[in-house]
Scaffold this motif. Structure first.
Motif, short mmCIF file in Angstrom:
data_model
loop_
_atom_site.label_atom_id
_atom_site.label_comp_id
_atom_site.label_asym_id
_atom_site.label_seq_id
_atom_site.Cartn_x
_atom_site.Cartn_y
_atom_site.Cartn_z
N LEU A 98 0.79 -1.23 0.00
CA LEU A 98 0.00 0.00 0.00
C LEU A 98 0.83 1.28 0.00
O LEU A 98 0.31 2.37 -0.25
CB LEU A 98 -0.96 0.02 1.20
N ILE A 99 2.13 1.18 0.24
CA ILE A 99 2.93 2.40 0.42
C ILE A 99 2.96 3.30 -0.82
O ILE A 99 2.78 4.51 -0.70
CB ILE A 99 4.36 2.02 0.86
N PRO A 100 3.17 2.77 -2.04
CA PRO A 100 3.31 3.69 -3.18
C PRO A 100 1.99 4.20 -3.75
O PRO A 100 2.00 5.10 -4.60
CB PRO A 100 4.03 2.84 -4.24
N THR A 101 0.85 3.66 -3.31
CA THR A 101 -0.41 3.92 -4.00
C THR A 101 -0.83 5.39 -3.92
O THR A 101 -1.18 6.00 -4.94
CB THR A 101 -1.53 3.04 -3.43
N ALA A 102 -0.80 5.96 -2.73
CA ALA A 102 -1.24 7.35 -2.58
C ALA A 102 -0.35 8.30 -3.38
O ALA A 102 -0.85 9.25 -4.00
CB ALA A 102 -1.24 7.74 -1.10
N ALA A 103 0.95 8.04 -3.37
CA ALA A 103 1.86 8.90 -4.14
C ALA A 103 1.57 8.81 -5.63
O ALA A 103 1.57 9.83 -6.35
CB ALA A 103 3.31 8.50 -3.86
N ALA A 104 1.32 7.59 -6.12
CA ALA A 104 1.01 7.41 -7.54
C ALA A 104 -0.27 8.15 -7.92
O ALA A 104 -0.35 8.79 -8.97
CB ALA A 104 0.90 5.93 -7.88
N ILE A 105 -1.30 8.07 -7.07
CA ILE A 105 -2.57 8.74 -7.35
C ILE A 105 -2.39 10.26 -7.31
O ILE A 105 -2.89 10.98 -8.18
CB ILE A 105 -3.64 8.28 -6.35
N ALA A 106 -1.67 10.77 -6.32
CA ALA A 106 -1.43 12.21 -6.22
C ALA A 106 -0.67 12.72 -7.44
O ALA A 106 -0.98 13.80 -7.99
CB ALA A 106 -0.66 12.54 -4.94
N ASN A 107 0.31 11.96 -7.88
CA ASN A 107 1.06 12.35 -9.08
C ASN A 107 0.20 12.30 -10.33
O ASN A 107 0.35 13.12 -11.24
CB ASN A 107 2.29 11.47 -9.25
N ALA A 108 -0.72 11.34 -10.39
CA ALA A 108 -1.62 11.24 -11.54
C ALA A 108 -2.58 12.43 -11.57
O ALA A 108 -2.91 12.95 -12.65
CB ALA A 108 -2.39 9.92 -11.49
N ILE A 109 -3.04 12.87 -10.41
CA ILE A 109 -3.91 14.05 -10.34
C ILE A 109 -3.16 15.28 -10.84
O ILE A 109 -3.70 16.10 -11.61
CB ILE A 109 -4.42 14.24 -8.91
N TYR A 110 -1.92 15.42 -10.43
CA TYR A 110 -1.11 16.54 -10.89
C TYR A 110 -0.93 16.49 -12.41
O TYR A 110 -1.00 17.52 -13.10
CB TYR A 110 0.25 16.53 -10.20
N ASP A 111 -0.72 15.28 -12.92
CA ASP A 111 -0.55 15.13 -14.36
C ASP A 111 -1.83 15.52 -15.10
O ASP A 111 -1.77 16.05 -16.22
CB ASP A 111 -0.17 13.68 -14.68
N ALA A 112 -2.98 15.26 -14.47
CA ALA A 112 -4.25 15.54 -15.13
C ALA A 112 -4.61 17.02 -15.12
O ALA A 112 -5.06 17.57 -16.14
CB ALA A 112 -5.36 14.73 -14.47
N VAL A 113 -4.43 17.69 -13.97
CA VAL A 113 -4.94 19.07 -13.84
C VAL A 113 -3.88 20.07 -13.43
O VAL A 113 -4.20 21.27 -13.25
CB VAL A 113 -6.12 19.10 -12.84
N GLY A 114 -2.63 19.64 -13.25
CA GLY A 114 -1.57 20.58 -12.93
C GLY A 114 -1.63 21.15 -11.54
O GLY A 114 -1.07 22.22 -11.27
N VAL A 115 -2.31 20.46 -10.63
CA VAL A 115 -2.45 20.92 -9.25
C VAL A 115 -1.76 19.93 -8.33
O VAL A 115 -2.02 18.72 -8.41
CB VAL A 115 -3.93 21.07 -8.86
N ARG A 116 -0.90 20.44 -7.46
CA ARG A 116 -0.19 19.58 -6.51
C ARG A 116 -0.82 19.72 -5.13
O ARG A 116 -0.67 20.73 -4.46
CB ARG A 116 1.28 19.98 -6.45
N VAL A 117 -1.55 18.68 -4.72
CA VAL A 117 -2.16 18.65 -3.39
C VAL A 117 -1.19 17.96 -2.44
O VAL A 117 -0.75 16.84 -2.70
CB VAL A 117 -3.52 17.91 -3.42
N ARG A 118 -0.87 18.63 -1.33
CA ARG A 118 0.21 18.14 -0.47
C ARG A 118 -0.29 17.63 0.88
O ARG A 118 0.50 17.48 1.82
CB ARG A 118 1.25 19.25 -0.26
#
Length: 354
Positions: free
Chosen positions: A316-336
């Protein structure tokens, strides 16, 4: 309007307690009827350790999996195995069980050696049969190399000569007739060193797990809603002990990581828990979990039982990071901060003008 993006998350994880003694023990007793009892303090809390330890014992001794019974979790009757945490039980208790099984089978294989008239080193056991290990001639090896190189096929194996095998239960009976028992004990503690308090340097784990996950998401830029379309999860697990359990562990971990990324939030107010039920603390359902492609990389761990290592938290460790990076790739917003709720993401999108 909806936009899609792809993100990657990578991780490494040490199996076991960080720089601390981390032992586990086990007893193995081969019964008069040839079945095997494994006693371990390892608590199976759903991760499937009881099955994995039974497989390790069966493989080491050479008996069918069905002939192994694991008595687990009662440290009043079995050796301590430490906590079922830190992705450690397959690696550490697995080693303890393998060592105990190796000791328990020693007298059995010594008797089989006498019965078959060959050295113990020449024997192998599988599925309740102890046989003389087949020796391949130099000519056959040359043929194999030629065939593999030119045709991509293996020659048919030579059949065992007659009279070079004996049933495991028959050997156990012969041992009992001669008053010979078959009991073993084993323990394992990974070689580690503590961390230097000033520099953080040290060797805190006996082995490490590695993984990379890729997530594809779809973001509704008008509502902030995120839908995870699919996840590809590649994990280095050493040697697989149980393929089905391994795949299930990866899929379950991805589901938990999805909840961590998008839904689960523990809220307190003046010391009172406000998310005290599944109505207020949201977790993924079967409708939320996307298609998960579990990919296993088998890179045997030299210190593990048959080359295995842990797969608990790594799933489960990499999943949240992968999803957050995918969101950034989609809309250019980095949620931290997590979870990435629709409200939080929509606010970021409006402020960022994406």
């Amino acid at each position: 309007m909806k936009k899609r993006g792809i993100g990657i998350g990578c991780m490494m994880y040490g199996c076991g307690n960080t720089g601390l003694p981390n032992p586990a023990g086990a007893f193995v007793d081969i019964m008069d009827d040839g079945t095997v009892r494994v006693l371990t303090g390892c608590a199976d809390i759903g991760q499937g350790s009881t099955t994995a330890l039974a497989q390790i014992a069966a493989q080491e001794i050479g008996v069918p999996f069905e002939d192994v019974i694991v008595l687990a979790g009662d440290t009043g009757k079995s050796p301590d195995a430490g906590a079922s945490s830190a992705s450690r039980q397959t690696y550490i208790s697995g080693n303890a069980v393998q060592r105990a099984a190796r000791e328990a089978k020693a007298n059995i294989y010594a008797m089989a050696s006498d019965m078959l008239g060959v050295p113990v080193e020449a024997l192998e056991g599988e599925n309740g049969i102890i046989r003389v290990r087949q020796q391949k001639s130099a000519q056959l090896l040359d043929c194999q190399e030629t065939c593999q190189g030119s045709l991509g096929v293996n020659p048919a194996p030579q059949s065992d000569p007659k009279g070079t095998s004996v049933s495991f239960k028959e050997v156990v009976a012969k041992c009992r007739m001669n008053g010979i028992m078959s009991i073993g004990s084993g323990w394992f503690n990974p070689a580690t060193t503590g961390l230097d308090p000033a520099t953080g340097a040290g060797d805190p784990y006996g082995c490490y797990a590695f993984a990379t996950q890729v997530a594809e998401v779809e973001v509704d830029v008008e509502t902030g809603e995120v839908r995870v379309i699919q996840i590809v999860a590649a994990h280095d697990v050493g040697q697989i002990i149980n393929p089905l359990q391994c795949e299930g562990q990866i899929e379950g971990g991805c589901g938990m990581g999805l909840g961590y990324a998008l839904m689960e939030e523990f809220i307190t107010d003046k010391g009172k828990v406000r998310t005290d039920s599944f109505n207020t603390y949201t977790i993924p359902t079967a409708m939320d979990v996307p298609l998960i492609h579990a990919m296993v990389v088998e890179d045997k761990e030299a210190t593990g039982p048959f080359g295995a290592k842990g797969l608990g938290e790594p799933a489960l460790i990499p999943t949240a990071a992968a999803i957050a990076n995918a969101i950034y790739d989609a809309v250019g917003v980095r949620v931290r901060s997590l979870p990435i709720s629709a409200e939080k993401l929509l606010t970021q999108i409006k402020e960022g003008g994406a």
